[in-house]
Design an enzyme around this catalytic site. Sequence first.
Site, PDB file in Angstrom:
ATOM      1  N   TRP A 213     -44.492  88.135 -94.088  1.00 14.55           N
ATOM      2  CA  TRP A 213     -43.142  88.451 -93.629  1.00 14.55           C
ATOM      3  C   TRP A 213     -42.170  88.602 -94.783  1.00 14.55           C
ATOM      4  O   TRP A 213     -41.287  89.457 -94.750  1.00 14.55           O
ATOM      5  CB  TRP A 213     -42.646  87.445 -92.585  1.00 14.55           C
ATOM      6  CG  TRP A 213     -43.341  87.690 -91.291  1.00 14.55           C
ATOM      7  CD1 TRP A 213     -44.306  86.926 -90.716  1.00 14.55           C
ATOM      8  CD2 TRP A 213     -43.203  88.846 -90.453  1.00 14.55           C
ATOM      9  NE1 TRP A 213     -44.758  87.516 -89.565  1.00 14.55           N
ATOM     10  CE2 TRP A 213     -44.103  88.688 -89.380  1.00 14.55           C
ATOM     11  CE3 TRP A 213     -42.409  89.994 -90.502  1.00 14.55           C
ATOM     12  CZ2 TRP A 213     -44.226  89.636 -88.368  1.00 14.55           C
ATOM     13  CZ3 TRP A 213     -42.532  90.944 -89.496  1.00 14.55           C
ATOM     14  CH2 TRP A 213     -43.433  90.751 -88.441  1.00 14.55           C
TER      15      TRP A 213
ATOM     16  N   ASP B  54     -35.179  83.475 -93.407  1.00 12.25           N
ATOM     17  CA  ASP B  54     -35.762  83.956 -92.157  1.00 12.25           C
ATOM     18  C   ASP B  54     -36.481  82.756 -91.539  1.00 12.25           C
ATOM     19  O   ASP B  54     -37.534  82.333 -92.011  1.00 12.25           O
ATOM     20  CB  ASP B  54     -36.750  85.099 -92.436  1.00 12.25           C
ATOM     21  CG  ASP B  54     -37.498  85.547 -91.180  1.00 12.25           C
ATOM     22  OD1 ASP B  54     -37.307  84.933 -90.116  1.00 12.25           O
ATOM     23  OD2 ASP B  54     -38.287  86.522 -91.287  1.00 12.25           O
TER      24      ASP B  54
ATOM     25  N   LYS C 272     -39.920  82.877 -80.261  1.00 11.38           N
ATOM     26  CA  LYS C 272     -40.902  81.832 -80.578  1.00 11.38           C
ATOM     27  C   LYS C 272     -40.381  80.471 -80.114  1.00 11.38           C
ATOM     28  O   LYS C 272     -40.964  79.841 -79.252  1.00 11.38           O
ATOM     29  CB  LYS C 272     -41.212  81.823 -82.068  1.00 11.38           C
ATOM     30  CG  LYS C 272     -41.881  83.134 -82.488  1.00 11.38           C
ATOM     31  CD  LYS C 272     -41.560  83.477 -83.898  1.00 11.38           C
ATOM     32  CE  LYS C 272     -41.855  84.897 -84.275  1.00 11.38           C
ATOM     33  NZ  LYS C 272     -43.119  85.459 -83.857  1.00 11.38           N
TER      34      LYS C 272
HETATM   35  N1  PMP Z   1     -40.084  87.250 -89.478  1.00 10.08           N
HETATM   36  C1  PMP Z   1     -40.974  86.355 -89.047  1.00 10.08           C
HETATM   37  C2  PMP Z   1     -41.159  85.081 -89.809  1.00 10.08           C
HETATM   38  C3  PMP Z   1     -41.711  86.602 -87.895  1.00 10.08           C
HETATM   39  O1  PMP Z   1     -42.612  85.729 -87.464  1.00 10.08           O
HETATM   40  C4  PMP Z   1     -41.501  87.807 -87.184  1.00 10.08           C
HETATM   41  C5  PMP Z   1     -42.237  88.133 -85.893  1.00 10.08           C
HETATM   42  N2  PMP Z   1     -43.491  87.659 -85.770  1.00 10.08           N
HETATM   43  C6  PMP Z   1     -40.579  88.715 -87.678  1.00 10.08           C
HETATM   44  C7  PMP Z   1     -39.886  88.395 -88.826  1.00 10.08           C
HETATM   45  C8  PMP Z   1     -40.301  89.999 -86.957  1.00 10.08           C
HETATM   46  O2  PMP Z   1     -39.607  89.717 -85.810  1.00 10.08           O
HETATM   47  P1  PMP Z   1     -39.185  90.834 -84.749  1.00 10.08           P
HETATM   48  O3  PMP Z   1     -40.430  91.402 -84.202  1.00 10.08           O
HETATM   49  O4  PMP Z   1     -38.392  90.042 -83.768  1.00 10.08           O
HETATM   50  O5  PMP Z   1     -38.354  91.848 -85.439  1.00 10.08           O
END
Ligand code: PMP
Length: 384
Positions: free
Chosen positions: A123, A196, A220
């Site tokens: 991420w 994040d 989550k």
């Molecule tokens: N950052 C993290 C740490 C994530 O776990 C996720 C989704 N699994 C995201 C960003 C992306 O999130 P979204 O699909 O809501 O844009």
Amino acid sequence: MNDPQNPSLAAIVQRASAERVFNFSPGPATLPTEVLQQAAEEMLSWRGTGVSVMEMSHRSKEFESIHQQALDDLRELLQVPKSFRILFLQGGAIGENAIVPLNLIRRASAEKPKADFVITGTWSVKTEQETRRYGDVHIAASSKEQRYVRIPDVSAWNLSGDASYVHLCTNETIVGVEFQQVPDIGQAHGRVVVADASSHILSRPIDWDRVQVVYAGAQKNIGPAGVTIVIVREDLLGFAHPLCPSAFNWRIVNEHNSMYNTPPTYAIYIAGLVFQWLKRQGGVQGIEQRNIAKAKALYDFLDQSAFYRNEIDPSCRSRMNVPFFLADESRNDAFLAGARANGLLQLKGHKSVGGMRASIYNAMPFEGVAALIDYMREFERSAA
Ligand code: PMP
């Protein structure tokens, strides 16, 4: 009343509640059954209004009360200081990967906008790549060469002196590493840390002296997908790029108390029910103790086994996302099929990592983890 052809709503809710399984999905993820039951009861008519929350004007006094209560409860749960604003946006965490630089990257220099990154997994890589579209990126540290099994030691971070902010992903959902503490990297000297926290927000306290912006998608630990939480120190609201869309301009959203455009009303309502549920669990402090107990049980089991393994350095293992492998990967499909048959769902690892992953967010009860461990023990025994 008890006509099986025409069951009451209460009977439907009761039957569906009994069908619920342990869902280890990384997100959208399991929600507390109590919350879903309450939402079911309130679905057709919210507290005598004759309309569902989905059908209410976001400007109505009823929705405004739901919205304000959710903001207040979130502030209380995370002990957010008065100097920080809580915003409800849309666009998810990937949206924020663009929205953060659009709001912040010109802070230090409009001519040479720059952000520092600490790369700890999938991420943070993704965020860094998106940020490159808006300015320069400096990689202060990366654990890529170690295949992300540990977070680079802060003593080795090469932070630049002139970046607008430092970005961290404080829980890497895919690789399964988590900052046990955000390091003190000199915010006192004007550094801004952006975190994040999508996959562990509300699972542990946040140290507001060490982070100045926290963002998280909801799906989550908060509620349904669709609402994105941004918590930002107030003095950071005025740096947006002129081309930043108004609906994503934190200053504008803040001035309208997150009602600049129509907010994702139903997602906010469910998030609010989750916040109230969390307060009944003893708040973040209470749920953190349960999260520690769940993670310890699962990692202890993995560590004593030669049949399963987790590869993450114990100092930075995630309490929320536990990837693991079977020593004999040819048994993966049988493992997953058996798990499903035992009411244990969504255990397949992310395709970039392989193996298995158990996501054990706030709403996963200890019994779910215990059932997983029992199943794993039994699967190992039957494979011997
Ligand atoms: N950052 C993290 C740490 C994530 O776990 C996720 C989704 N699994 C995201 C960003 C992306 O999130 P979204 O699909 O809501 O844009």
